[in-house]
Motif scaffolding. Structure first.
Motif, PDB file in Angstrom:
ATOM      1  N   ASN A   1       0.841  -1.194   0.000  1.00 46.56           N
ATOM      2  CA  ASN A   1       0.000   0.000   0.000  1.00 46.56           C
ATOM      3  C   ASN A   1       0.878   1.246   0.000  1.00 46.56           C
ATOM      4  N   THR A   2       0.254   2.377  -0.222  1.00 45.34           N
ATOM      5  CA  THR A   2       1.013   3.614  -0.409  1.00 45.34           C
ATOM      6  C   THR A   2       1.704   4.088   0.860  1.00 45.34           C
ATOM      7  N   LYS A   3       1.389   3.468   2.004  1.00 41.46           N
ATOM      8  CA  LYS A   3       2.022   3.851   3.265  1.00 41.46           C
ATOM      9  C   LYS A   3       3.100   2.853   3.685  1.00 41.46           C
ATOM     10  N   GLY A   4       3.401   1.909   2.808  1.00 41.28           N
ATOM     11  CA  GLY A   4       4.479   0.967   3.081  1.00 41.28           C
ATOM     12  C   GLY A   4       4.043  -0.361   3.637  1.00 41.28           C
TER      13      GLY A   4
ATOM     14  N   ASN B   1      -2.439  -2.697   9.672  1.00 41.20           N
ATOM     15  CA  ASN B   1      -3.418  -2.133  10.604  1.00 41.20           C
ATOM     16  C   ASN B   1      -4.437  -3.158  11.083  1.00 41.20           C
TER      17      ASN B   1
ATOM     18  N   SER C   1      -3.322   2.325  -3.394  1.00 39.65           N
ATOM     19  CA  SER C   1      -3.957   2.927  -2.226  1.00 39.65           C
ATOM     20  C   SER C   1      -5.110   2.042  -1.765  1.00 39.65           C
ATOM     21  N   GLN C   2      -5.682   2.386  -0.642  1.00 40.78           N
ATOM     22  CA  GLN C   2      -6.815   1.629  -0.108  1.00 40.78           C
ATOM     23  C   GLN C   2      -7.972   1.609  -1.103  1.00 40.78           C
TER      24      GLN C   2
ATOM     25  N   ASP D   1      -5.941  -5.193   5.451  1.00 38.18           N
ATOM     26  CA  ASP D   1      -4.751  -4.393   5.706  1.00 38.18           C
ATOM     27  C   ASP D   1      -3.884  -5.173   6.690  1.00 38.18           C
TER      28      ASP D   1
END
Length: 274
Positions: A19-22, A252, A216-217, A249
């Motif tokens: 994802n775009t946040k790693g 998370n 991304s999500q 995810d």
């Protein structure tokens, strides 16, 4: 409980990507006839907490029979034992997909397990792809409902694998890039690539390649929407379509779920929420 678990001709799609946040995503479409579903959370005393999607149709529920009262819901006590995809507290995720070929029926001196039993064990006991593969090697696999299946497994570290059974021998398909996908045909190199879903697989892999394996999500759910299956008649004459789409995810420990191809109404659920 006198339960006959029947897993019919299901067709599905899975993928894993960054994802775009790693972190990591695990995406899954479950395709079948109308399937009343439940998201089941489990917290075993001697295992990892997890949440998994269950088709209640396997327990005899349908549009006319839903678990709407105490007595009608008794059979849902078996739901933890028929997961089809899920995630655990270590960020390990798994999904199972049909392969239209002869059923897996390993016959050695190992303990026997079935398809959904394997998913339950992996979610309860495994923190990594490596541990999941090692666990599967300890057992004789017997496919549910006289069919063959393969599993895609991914973990929070970015590791991923597709586990297949060919001539009753386990085969491992490792990703060539930072992303991986599976549908309903064998991925093991050789003369085994029969089945269906090659078009969905191409869409998944080509899109992930264009994005360098990073989504991304919202893009992850859009990717599942791009390979959804609208209502159509299957080879056995039944009607089938995408029943749920879920993006797990792995960092998370959450899930975004679309039911019945309603991609405008997304449920967001965290494993850690009570």
């Amino acid at each position: 409980m006198p339960i006959q678990i029947d897993i019919p001709n299901l067709g599905c799609s899975t993928f894993t990507a960054q994802n775009t946040k790693g972190g990591r995503f695990f995406g899954r479409n479950f395709d079948l006839s109308y399937s009343p579903a439940a998201l089941v959370k489990t917290t075993p005393k001697d295992g990892y907490a997890s949440m998994s999607m269950v088709n209640l149709g396997f327990l005899g529920y349908d549009k006319e029979k839903l678990p709407e009262s105490f007595f009608k819901s008794i059979l849902t006590l078996a739901a933890p034992y028929i997961p089809l995809d899920g995630i655990n507290e270590k960020g390990l995720s798994i999904g199972v997909l049909l392969i239209p070929t002869e059923e897996t029926n390993q016959q050695t001196d190992k303990v026997d397990i079935t398809t959904t039993t394997a998913i339950r064990m992996i979610l309860d006991k495994c923190a990594t792809v490596e541990e999941a593969v090692a666990m599967l090697k300890q057992y004789d696999m017997h496919s549910s409902a006289n069919s063959c299946y393969h599993f895609q497994i991914a973990d929070a570290s970015g590791d991923s694998v597709v586990v297949e059974y060919i001539n009753n021998e386990m085969k491992l398909v490792e990703p060539k890039d930072s992303y991986q996908a599976a549908t309903n045909f064998l991925l093991t190199p050789g003369d085994y690539d029969f089945g269906k879903g090659q078009d969905r697989y191409a869409t998944l892999m080509n899109t992930l390649k264009e994005k360098n394996g990073v989504v991304s999500q919202e893009e992850a759910m859009k990717l599942l929407e791009s390979v959804k299956q609208d209502w159509h008649k299957t080879e056995d004459g039944s009607m089938s379509a995408t029943q749920w789409s879920v993006v797990y995810d792995l960092e998370n420990l959450s899930a975004r779920i679309s039911m019945g191809m309603d991609f405008d109404d997304i449920y967001e659920i965290s494993l850690l929420e009570k």
